[in-house]
Design an enzyme around this catalytic site. Structure first.
Site: not given
Lengths: 268, 268, 268, 268
Positions: D112, D131, D133, D201
């Site tokens: 990603e 990024h 979660h 996500h």
């Protein structure tokens, strides 16, 4: 921004360090006079208080704790702008109640120290103050639901915990209590209560000693979480009667807790 | 307040230490007689129980655990007033079931020790008692929603967990079970159940051994959190049948858990 | 009770140790035959799995993890009855799929090992099984609200997580899966899903390797908490489409996670 | 599956290592050119950022953080595919903004990484991207309830946090931002905001430095939890005015926090 200001401050501080002594003395004459060295035991407890508040999750990198000077009720002691967990005796600064430092004005300072100075002005019974953003408490600062006492550990909450709205004092701001006017407005709203919430921000907590203010900061957080959980069960909640709160507070100390908390942060 | 009393106690204790031996013996004659030294293994487990309760988040600086004396069912053992995590064998005191110490009355004692003594009086099957303020449990003590058993680890909860309201026994107080009358009232309300909640305060938990009372204290907290979460999902909750609870308890021990918990606090 | 039984087992075990070799051989003839020593790497990973599950809060003193024997699909490996955090290679026992041990029947065994054996029987694709009481999951086992997949880390949940009700298999019991019949009933209800909940008890989770079953156990707990939080916000929740779940699972491994988790428990 | 691919990559990587130098140079000619060694201080901070994000619970084994190269705004630095807590300087790779590595294409990479490259393309003011979660944030990504700013620590949230729905960009997928198209779609939806949620996500967070992006990632999580708790109290919630958010951001830095966070992960 702040980074730029910090650079300026650092430079100023460095310059100051190399200025001839007489020039510094001259500048010192405009500053409030120091009450002299504080009791080393008080400094030790102030450092412990900083670390306990972090260890217990009441402060993260932000938030601060102060104590009134043992030699002069018109002076208070608090760290320069540093995360409580990292504070050492060398970081402790002395302020008058207008929150002007007696020395080292070039060091980076807590911009919200006025919370402390203005409360000390209006509350002679208060000898220690904490400002924090403890996570269980903030939701009550933005809710129409008032924070109340559900457990005897929160006896000091039974008289009510007011919420201070900075918009009432200054409209749309950066929400920091970064001047004497906001500090005074907050202290007036606090009145004779043990603690007050700052809308969308956190809390200011008072105590007659560092032990009390640390204990109350911890149990304010505990109490907020308990109330949220009790309300979430869905039925009516049976709160403390204010008379119960007063009787608890008449008897309450934090001797047993302080022994544990201090041991947890000092290893001694 | 308590600080003053503590000073008085400390002084008294010091004075006592220098009194002629015969004077002490005289005073001792009014005191209950000791059952003699307890089994060292029992003391070791009592210390472990104190630390496990802290390590598992069931007590903080407050709360306490006791065990019935192995030589005399009319005596019980509990620490002087100290945070459970800090308790050492030298802190363990011996009490009769009226919660009068067999020696060292000058040491600072748990003001709520009557919870222990009065339960031991009414419940010969109980050999260990915990009093705690565990955070998941308190909300059920102030809610109209009763605490029930949602998981098999809480089988002992399936017969119901009553709530004791100190206002019924003493009106508006400081909420502490600090005399024999309150202790007895609580023990009577407990009846033959495994545990009871104290409104706005915490819980008292019983067991046939230290292992049981520690295990039940931990799973009372676990069970309270599970019920709150299950209710929060919004649908009906499928609770344990009391018969399921009884069958679980017939089989239940805490051997596997105790091995882990003790290892976690002793490193052995 | 169990303590008594444990004493009996210990004695039996000791007696067994001093029995003449031929007597033991005779008894051994009734036992299933061992598949021989397992791959040491598999044992190492099984120990790591035990500790990871504890370190991640998926098991406490209870719960267990097994792996199919690398030399024989009709044998599986699991610890004797011990808290996962304390399991060592010497504790690993070998069972046939009826959950009869190939040796050392006198050691204290997990009474719920049938969960493992019966799943291995019905699911040749499964090489590792976890049984746990993870705290976010239990509420969904007693609620009318089904556990679903809200996040891509829970892709394996998108096909649905059934709930097994032991009352349907055995009426009012002690709620333990302590015989082959209950194990088979559970395995049948599991079908081809990744995991199943046990009402008022916990979960059984499957994987093609230890890495998968550990990863799924962790993310089943994470997913349950996420769903509860998402539902608590009050609006409709946008769940994963089963097709999204399948595509995630086609690609999913736990290589990166396993490197971290193993490092956390071994320090290597 | 991924395991197979990993084997292929490993083999490829090994083969590459033994290829004659000129063959590698030839292949290198198709690759983007390196901007040269990055500032060691930047690498040190990137490693610290990785560990801080783990220590603060913002990432587990998954999630990643990148920083723009100090010598070339068209290059960024990020670890190969490894859990953030384990990242070392040797793991840092250099990419162009199409997320093509300047060397070592055979190493396992974050699938990603396009989140980072495409945001750097569209946002010249952004020099660091995370990024994650993080668990408090995901519920808002699947709820109709928007994430807003309830506390001044979340001033950057006051302009709104959009949610990106991968189904709008690619229908039913494995939900990973694993190609440039998905990355660009996400970056476009982000617009000039500080952060964006990915449905089911996690989040992508931006900052002008590593300090900002780490601070914002932490306070995005804190803010999400505060909002959920405030809403759960049941009354109306008093959110920050966007003007308050802007004034906070004008003044905000993370100097004090970074000193603590870095100390927590380096021990220095």
């Amino acid at each position: 921004m702040d980074l730029a200001r910090w650079v300026v401050w650092s430079l100023a501080s460095t310059v100051l360090a190399v200025l001839p002594a007489h020039a510094q003395q001259e500048r010192q004459q405009d500053r409030p006079k120091s009450a002299g060295p504080a009791d080393p035991k008080l400094i030790e407890d102030l450092i412990a208080a900083n670390r306990i508040l972090f260890q217990q999750g009441i402060v993260d990198a932000m938030g601060h704790v102060s104590v009134r000077h043992n030699k002069d009720p018109n002076r208070y002691l608090i760290s320069l702008a540093r995360a409580p967990q990292l504070v050492t005796p060398a970081d402790i600064m002395e302020y008058d109640l207008d929150s002007v430092p007696v020395r080292d004005p070039g060091r980076r300072q807590y911009s919200e120290r006025y919370i402390h100075g203005e409360i000390y002005k209006l509350r002679p019974d208060v000898n220690a103050v904490v400002h924090n953003h403890s996570p269980g408490v903030i939701p009550f600062s933005v809710s129409s639901v008032p924070l109340r006492a559900v457990a005897h550990s929160g006896g000091f909450m039974a008289d009510g915990i007011p919420v201070w709205e900075i918009r009432d004092a200054g409209g749309l701001t950066d929400m920091l209590v970064s001047n004497p006017e906001f500090g005074r407005s907050l202290a007036e709203k606090l009145g004779d209560r043990a603690a007050i919430l700052l809308r969308g921000h956190g809390a200011a907590v008072t105590g007659k000693t560092l032990q009390y203010v640390v204990g109350r900061s911890i149990y304010l957080e505990v109490g907020a979480r308990l109330q949220a959980q009790a309300m979430a069960l869905g039925g009516p909640v049976n709160y403390l009667d204010p008379e119960e709160g007063r009787k608890i507070e008449d008897r309450r100390d934090y001797i047993r807790s302080w022994e544990l908390w201090k041991r947890q942060v000092t290893g001694k």
